[in-house]
Scaffold this active site. Structure first.
Site, short mmCIF file in Angstrom:
data_model
loop_
_atom_site.label_atom_id
_atom_site.label_comp_id
_atom_site.label_asym_id
_atom_site.label_seq_id
_atom_site.Cartn_x
_atom_site.Cartn_y
_atom_site.Cartn_z
N LEU A 170 0.86 -1.17 0.00
CA LEU A 170 0.00 0.00 0.00
C LEU A 170 0.90 1.23 0.00
O LEU A 170 2.00 1.21 0.57
CB LEU A 170 -0.89 0.03 1.25
CG LEU A 170 -1.95 -1.07 1.38
CD1 LEU A 170 -2.67 -0.94 2.72
CD2 LEU A 170 -2.96 -1.02 0.24
N ASP A 171 0.45 2.29 -0.62
CA ASP A 171 1.21 3.54 -0.59
C ASP A 171 1.35 4.02 0.85
O ASP A 171 0.53 3.70 1.71
CB ASP A 171 0.51 4.61 -1.42
CG ASP A 171 0.46 4.25 -2.90
OD1 ASP A 171 1.34 3.51 -3.36
OD2 ASP A 171 -0.48 4.71 -3.58
N LYS A 172 2.36 4.82 1.08
CA LYS A 172 2.63 5.34 2.43
C LYS A 172 1.38 5.91 3.09
O LYS A 172 1.08 5.60 4.25
CB LYS A 172 3.72 6.41 2.36
CG LYS A 172 3.95 7.15 3.67
CD LYS A 172 4.93 8.30 3.51
CE LYS A 172 5.05 9.09 4.79
NZ LYS A 172 5.96 10.25 4.65
#
Length: 324
Positions: free
Chosen positions: A136-138
């Site tokens: 998942l993105d940050k």
């Protein structure tokens, strides 16, 4: 360090097959590339001797596999709290908070989810990416599955490649949508900005499919349910921006601040202060690679996304849907 040992007889049906091809069928828990590497290193023997991957078999040979798994990950363990939703001997499912980077990299050498996982289970150092099979993105929150054994890692990667892991997201986007739909557009790295992805043509991009459904419509925004058929970098963010509905707060693909006419101070402050993409991985479903059990997990939206949606609902309730 973990030792893997297997002994088996090549089935007669494998007569005429290459050693590496037959081995992949005999030991499907391990990837073809890993098995090929073990053959070349001598960790897999045929009738007690080392054999090349392309050697043709007659059937009935004795295969012995013995390998010491060395650490694939050299990052340091860090005592970072994890919100673990499910854990067993084969895998774990966790709810990642927004703001936590998944893998160490340029600008983020430590303090990542990978570092936290190594502290939780040091044996994950023996697995590629410490068992992380998707990311998942940050600044995206929500559910992720992590393998705890090499066979589970291989199986989960295979499930993902065959689109047999259901990943459902909640997104808050700019603009008022009237219905759901599907975005089927290839995605690749942007030509002008290496940090961004973009919709590209089929030659330069990889196939990417996002299904979305309208859950709620506010005065100038919409709440969506998004389903990934593929899993490209920034896929939902890129696809939603491509159709003219970027995510609220998205620093890369956002369309700027959009305020409903006459918006109150609370909503204005909420929209201006929401500095991450409003995206949450709320549901994760797959068949357990070891037990065959159908698993499904859910994670409540985080507090900041709750507050954002409540502010949008309050604005709609105060002004009505026709007051833009």
């Amino acid at each position: 360090m973990t030792t893997i040992r297997h002994e088996a007889e090549v089935p007669l049906t494998a007569a005429g097959r290459r050693f590496d091809q037959a081995l992949a069928e005999m030991f499907p828990d391990y990837s073809r590339s890993r098995l090929s590497g073990w053959i070349k290193s001598g960790a897999v023997t045929l009738d007690g001797t080392q054999a090349p991957p392309r050697q043709l078999l007659r059937g009935g040979e004795q295969v012995r596999l013995q390998v010491e798994l060395e650490n694939e990950v050299t990052s340091a363990p860090e005592d970072i709290a994890l919100d673990i939703v499910h854990e067993d001997a084969h895998l774990l499912v966790l709810n990642k908070p927004a703001g936590l980077v998944v893998h160490p990299g340029a600008g983020n050498p430590a303090g990542t989810l990978l570092n936290a996982l190594l502290h939780h289970d040091p044996k994950l150092a023996e697995l590629p990416r410490a068992g992380i099979v998707h990311r998942l993105d940050k600044d995206t929150s929500g559910l992720m599955v992590v393998a705890r054994t090499l066979p589970t890692y291989t199986a989960l990667v295979d499930l993902l490649s065959r689109h047999e892991v259901e990943r459902q997201y909640e997104a808050v986007v700019l603009g008022t949508m009237v219905a759901g739909g599907t975005v089927d557009e290839p995605i690749g790295r942007s030509m002008g900005d290496r940090l961004r992805q973009a919709v590209r043509d089929e030659e330069d991009g990889k196939r990417a499919v996002t299904h979305y459904r309208l859950r709620e419509r506010f005065r100038a925004h919409s709440l969506l349910q998004c389903q990934l058929e593929t899993g490209r970098t920034h896929q939902i963010r890129v696809h939603m921006a491509h159709i003219g509905h970027p995510l609220i707060g998205d620093p890369l693909y956002g369309g700027g601040l959009k305020l409903p006419k006459g918006a109150g101070a609370e909503l204005i402050a909420m929209l201006r202060g929401f500095r991450r993409q409003a995206l949450h991985a709320e549901k994760l479903s797959f068949v357990h690679p070891a037990t065959g059990e159908a698993l499904s997990f859910g994670a409540e939206r985080p507090a900041d996304q709750w507050a954002l949606i409540e502010a949008l609902r309050g604005d709609l309730l105060e002004y009505g849907p026709d007051h833009y």
